[in-house]
Write a protein that holds these residues in place. Structure first.
Motif, PDB file in Angstrom:
ATOM      1  N   PRO A 115       0.797  -1.234   0.000  1.00 44.57           N
ATOM      2  CA  PRO A 115       0.000   0.000   0.000  1.00 44.57           C
ATOM      3  C   PRO A 115       0.829   1.283   0.000  1.00 44.57           C
ATOM      4  CG  PRO A 115      -0.816  -1.558   1.647  1.00 44.57           C
ATOM      5  CD  PRO A 115       0.506  -2.076   1.176  1.00 44.57           C
ATOM      6  N   LEU A 116       0.111   2.375  -0.272  1.00 45.52           N
ATOM      7  CA  LEU A 116       0.605   3.735  -0.076  1.00 45.52           C
ATOM      8  C   LEU A 116      -0.111   4.252   1.164  1.00 45.52           C
ATOM      9  CD1 LEU A 116       2.047   6.343  -0.720  1.00 45.52           C
ATOM     10  CD2 LEU A 116       0.416   6.751  -2.573  1.00 45.52           C
ATOM     11  N   ALA A 117       0.639   4.451   2.252  1.00 45.38           N
ATOM     12  CA  ALA A 117       0.042   4.692   3.568  1.00 45.38           C
ATOM     13  C   ALA A 117      -0.018   6.168   3.940  1.00 45.38           C
ATOM     14  CB  ALA A 117       0.825   3.928   4.637  1.00 45.38           C
ATOM     15  N   PHE A 118      -1.089   6.509   4.649  1.00 41.95           N
ATOM     16  CA  PHE A 118      -1.285   7.830   5.253  1.00 41.95           C
ATOM     17  C   PHE A 118      -0.727   7.748   6.668  1.00 41.95           C
ATOM     18  CE2 PHE A 118      -4.193  10.779   7.638  1.00 41.95           C
ATOM     19  CZ  PHE A 118      -3.858  11.953   6.986  1.00 41.95           C
ATOM     20  N   ASP A 119       0.438   8.373   6.873  1.00 45.38           N
ATOM     21  CA  ASP A 119       1.137   8.298   8.161  1.00 45.38           C
ATOM     22  C   ASP A 119       1.026   9.651   8.865  1.00 45.38           C
ATOM     23  OD1 ASP A 119       2.880   8.011  10.291  1.00 45.38           O
ATOM     24  OD2 ASP A 119       4.688   7.972   9.057  1.00 45.38           O
ATOM     25  N   TRP A 120      -0.108   9.871   9.532  1.00 46.09           N
ATOM     26  CA  TRP A 120      -0.333  11.114  10.275  1.00 46.09           C
ATOM     27  C   TRP A 120       0.087  10.885  11.719  1.00 46.09           C
ATOM     28  CZ3 TRP A 120      -2.661  13.183  14.497  1.00 46.09           C
ATOM     29  CH2 TRP A 120      -2.931  14.555  14.498  1.00 46.09           C
ATOM     30  N   GLU A 121       0.929  11.788  12.226  1.00 46.24           N
ATOM     31  CA  GLU A 121       1.426  11.633  13.592  1.00 46.24           C
ATOM     32  C   GLU A 121       1.415  12.959  14.328  1.00 46.24           C
ATOM     33  OE1 GLU A 121       5.073   9.402  13.999  1.00 46.24           O
ATOM     34  OE2 GLU A 121       4.786   8.438  12.041  1.00 46.24           O
ATOM     35  N   THR A 122       1.262  12.896  15.634  1.00 43.62           N
ATOM     36  CA  THR A 122       1.406  14.089  16.458  1.00 43.62           C
ATOM     37  C   THR A 122       2.897  14.340  16.686  1.00 43.62           C
ATOM     38  OG1 THR A 122       1.225  12.746  18.460  1.00 43.62           O
ATOM     39  CG2 THR A 122      -0.800  13.759  17.619  1.00 43.62           C
TER      40      THR A 122
ATOM     41  N   ASN B 276      -4.341  19.673  18.806  1.00 41.45           N
ATOM     42  CA  ASN B 276      -5.772  19.842  19.063  1.00 41.45           C
ATOM     43  C   ASN B 276      -6.657  19.616  17.840  1.00 41.45           C
ATOM     44  OD1 ASN B 276      -5.218  20.622  21.803  1.00 41.45           O
ATOM     45  ND2 ASN B 276      -4.703  22.670  21.049  1.00 41.45           N
ATOM     46  N   ILE B 277      -6.185  18.872  16.872  1.00 37.69           N
ATOM     47  CA  ILE B 277      -7.049  18.548  15.737  1.00 37.69           C
ATOM     48  C   ILE B 277      -8.192  17.655  16.213  1.00 37.69           C
ATOM     49  CG2 ILE B 277      -5.743  16.492  15.039  1.00 37.69           C
ATOM     50  CD1 ILE B 277      -6.311  17.298  12.111  1.00 37.69           C
TER      51      ILE B 277
ATOM     52  N   ILE C  93     -12.146  16.069  11.935  1.00 37.91           N
ATOM     53  CA  ILE C  93     -11.256  16.582  10.885  1.00 37.91           C
ATOM     54  C   ILE C  93     -10.185  15.560  10.525  1.00 37.91           C
ATOM     55  CG2 ILE C  93      -9.515  18.332  10.340  1.00 37.91           C
ATOM     56  CD1 ILE C  93     -12.376  19.327  10.158  1.00 37.91           C
ATOM     57  N   LEU C  94      -9.599  14.917  11.536  1.00 44.37           N
ATOM     58  CA  LEU C  94      -8.547  13.937  11.256  1.00 44.37           C
ATOM     59  C   LEU C  94      -9.107  12.767  10.436  1.00 44.37           C
ATOM     60  CD1 LEU C  94      -5.703  12.875  11.517  1.00 44.37           C
ATOM     61  CD2 LEU C  94      -6.309  11.924  13.750  1.00 44.37           C
ATOM     62  N   THR C  95     -10.288  12.303  10.786  1.00 48.75           N
ATOM     63  CA  THR C  95     -10.908  11.204  10.035  1.00 48.75           C
ATOM     64  C   THR C  95     -11.172  11.618   8.591  1.00 48.75           C
ATOM     65  OG1 THR C  95     -11.930  10.312  12.032  1.00 48.75           O
ATOM     66  CG2 THR C  95     -12.896   9.655   9.930  1.00 48.75           C
TER      67      THR C  95
ATOM     68  N   ALA D  47      -6.161   5.100  17.060  1.00 47.38           N
ATOM     69  CA  ALA D  47      -7.227   4.190  16.625  1.00 47.38           C
ATOM     70  C   ALA D  47      -8.421   4.219  17.581  1.00 47.38           C
ATOM     71  CB  ALA D  47      -6.693   2.771  16.512  1.00 47.38           C
ATOM     72  N   TYR D  48      -8.157   4.323  18.881  1.00 45.66           N
ATOM     73  CA  TYR D  48      -9.230   4.279  19.871  1.00 45.66           C
ATOM     74  C   TYR D  48      -9.879   5.648  20.128  1.00 45.66           C
ATOM     75  CZ  TYR D  48      -7.614  -0.416  21.220  1.00 45.66           C
ATOM     76  OH  TYR D  48      -7.263  -1.746  21.226  1.00 45.66           O
ATOM     77  N   TYR D  49      -9.067   6.723  20.087  1.00 39.88           N
ATOM     78  CA  TYR D  49      -9.574   8.004  20.572  1.00 39.88           C
ATOM     79  C   TYR D  49      -9.652   9.119  19.528  1.00 39.88           C
ATOM     80  CZ  TYR D  49      -8.379   5.631  24.919  1.00 39.88           C
ATOM     81  OH  TYR D  49      -8.286   4.698  25.931  1.00 39.88           O
ATOM     82  N   LYS D  50      -9.015   8.943  18.363  1.00 43.01           N
ATOM     83  CA  LYS D  50      -9.017  10.011  17.363  1.00 43.01           C
ATOM     84  C   LYS D  50      -9.751   9.633  16.083  1.00 43.01           C
ATOM     85  CE  LYS D  50      -6.834  13.876  18.617  1.00 43.01           C
ATOM     86  NZ  LYS D  50      -7.484  15.207  18.532  1.00 43.01           N
ATOM     87  N   TYR D  51      -9.355   8.524  15.478  1.00 44.92           N
ATOM     88  CA  TYR D  51      -9.999   8.143  14.221  1.00 44.92           C
ATOM     89  C   TYR D  51     -11.382   7.558  14.480  1.00 44.92           C
ATOM     90  CZ  TYR D  51      -5.647   8.649  11.540  1.00 44.92           C
ATOM     91  OH  TYR D  51      -4.529   9.144  10.919  1.00 44.92           O
ATOM     92  N   ASP D  52     -12.339   7.941  13.630  1.00 45.00           N
ATOM     93  CA  ASP D  52     -13.637   7.279  13.633  1.00 45.00           C
ATOM     94  C   ASP D  52     -13.530   6.122  12.645  1.00 45.00           C
ATOM     95  OD1 ASP D  52     -16.221   6.398  13.505  1.00 45.00           O
ATOM     96  OD2 ASP D  52     -17.097   8.310  12.879  1.00 45.00           O
TER      97      ASP D  52
END
Length: 350
Positions: free
Chosen positions: A243-250, A261-262, A266-268, A294-299
């Motif tokens: 795959p071509l991955a979306f690697d979003w990190e704080t 504070n995103i 919006i992040l999803t 995975a648990y608290y940010k992404y829907d």
């Protein structure tokens, strides 16, 4: 539910049938030749003895041909299993979370917690006892004595020049290569990884399958689409095996990071926008995440069709939701790569 990989390649079945047909043709040729020999031998010895003698010879030759055919067929099946040894393939069914399921995890602020699972999102089925590790620190996943995983690394220009043939010889099957990223400052300038194309072509030449990832700091859907378009342009038409991955990190330890504070919404949407654009361009999208995101940010209800690449540095994984790649250490060592390198295990035939 059985998740055994089914071999559905019609061409493979045709090739296997050809092997068996060749054996049948050879046996038929022997039978015709045997009749001619019997006629000739009957002129010199008892006809019954001639028949028995030729029958013994023909049987012996036929057994040799059958044994050779079975051996060739076995070799072909072994090769297929080696190339298609993942637990999952592109058409596999996955187990899904139910409405009443709960996730038991640890939260730094509250200790052990139970949170509702998101119904309909794929869940992990991996068993801790099935993981094995060799003397090189490579992890493998077995079902019985059958290997069901692949060994991988992920690298960027920070790993320097890499001898990919030595990496392949060390036992690495795939590599996730950084294609580029976006700066964490207010301007969020995008940049290309200076060694991406060199790594891609050299790894592939060595027989290593390749995927890519973009280090995202997107804070809007438009920026996420921009990152996907930038990634595709940097590929210069090159195909990817993985795959071509979306690697979003704080970004921790700094002040003023643009991603502070995103909101989960919006992040999803950013992840969805990047992955949809990547897929529209003909590549397989993937979402790089740790447990907290995975648990608290992404829907994940809105991202349930996208494979996860899970980051967790531990002997065994712990994510409730399913993932196709697990990054399990940042301090691995691999011949051909200087210094430490991230190690991964993949459970899917991409």
């Amino acid at each position: 539910m059985s998740l055994e990989t089914e071999i559905k390649d019609d061409k493979t079945f045709e090739e296997n049938n050809e092997v068996l047909n060749e054996a049948a043709t050879e046996s038929e040729t022997i039978t015709k030749g045997s009749k001619n020999i019997i006629v000739r031998l009957s002129r010199y010895i008892n006809p019954v003895m001639a028949v028995l003698l030729v029958a013994v010879i023909a049987l012996s030759v036929s057994l040799v041909i059958v044994a050779s055919s079975v051996s060739r067929l076995s070799d072909k099946i072994d090769a297929i299993n080696s190339e298609n040894r993942g637990i999952y393939n592109k058409n596999s069914q996955v187990a899904l979370a139910g409405e009443s399921d709960r996730i038991y995890t640890y939260n730094p602020a509250y200790g052990d917690v139970a949170i509702p699972a998101i119904s309909g999102v794929p869940v992990s089925i991996y068993k801790e006892e099935n993981f094995r590790e060799d003397s090189n620190g490579f992890k493998y996943y077995y079902e019985g004595e059958r290997l069901r995983s692949y060994v991988g690394v992920d690298v960027s220009e920070h790993n320097g020049e890499i001898d990919w043939q030595r990496v392949k010889d060390a036992g690495v099957d795939f590599a996730m290569l950084r294609i580029g990223g976006r700066g964490w400052g207010e301007e969020g300038v995008m940049y290309a990884d200076s060694l991406f194309l060199e790594n891609l072509r050299a790894a592939r030449a060595a027989g290593i399958k390749v995927g890519a990832y973009f280090f995202s700091q997107a804070v809007t859907e438009e920026e996420a689409i921009e990152e996907a378009e930038f990634s595709v342009s940097l590929l210069e038409g090159e195909a990817l095996d993985y795959p071509l991955a979306f690697d979003w990190e704080t970004i921790e330890g700094v002040t003023g990071a643009r991603t502070e504070n995103i909101s989960p919404d919006i992040l999803t949407k950013c992840a969805r926008a990047f992955c949809d654009k990547v897929k529209a361009e003909g590549y397989t999208p993937c979402l790089y995440t740790g447990a907290a995101l995975a648990y608290y940010k992404y829907d994940l209800a809105q991202l349930s069709d996208i494979d996860l690449w899970y980051a967790f540095y531990n002997d065994t994984p712990g994510l409730y939701y399913n993932y196709m790649i697990w990054q399990y250490t940042a301090s691995g060592t691999v011949d051909g790569i200087s210094g430490n390198v991230d190690l991964n295990i993949c459970f899917k035939d991409y």
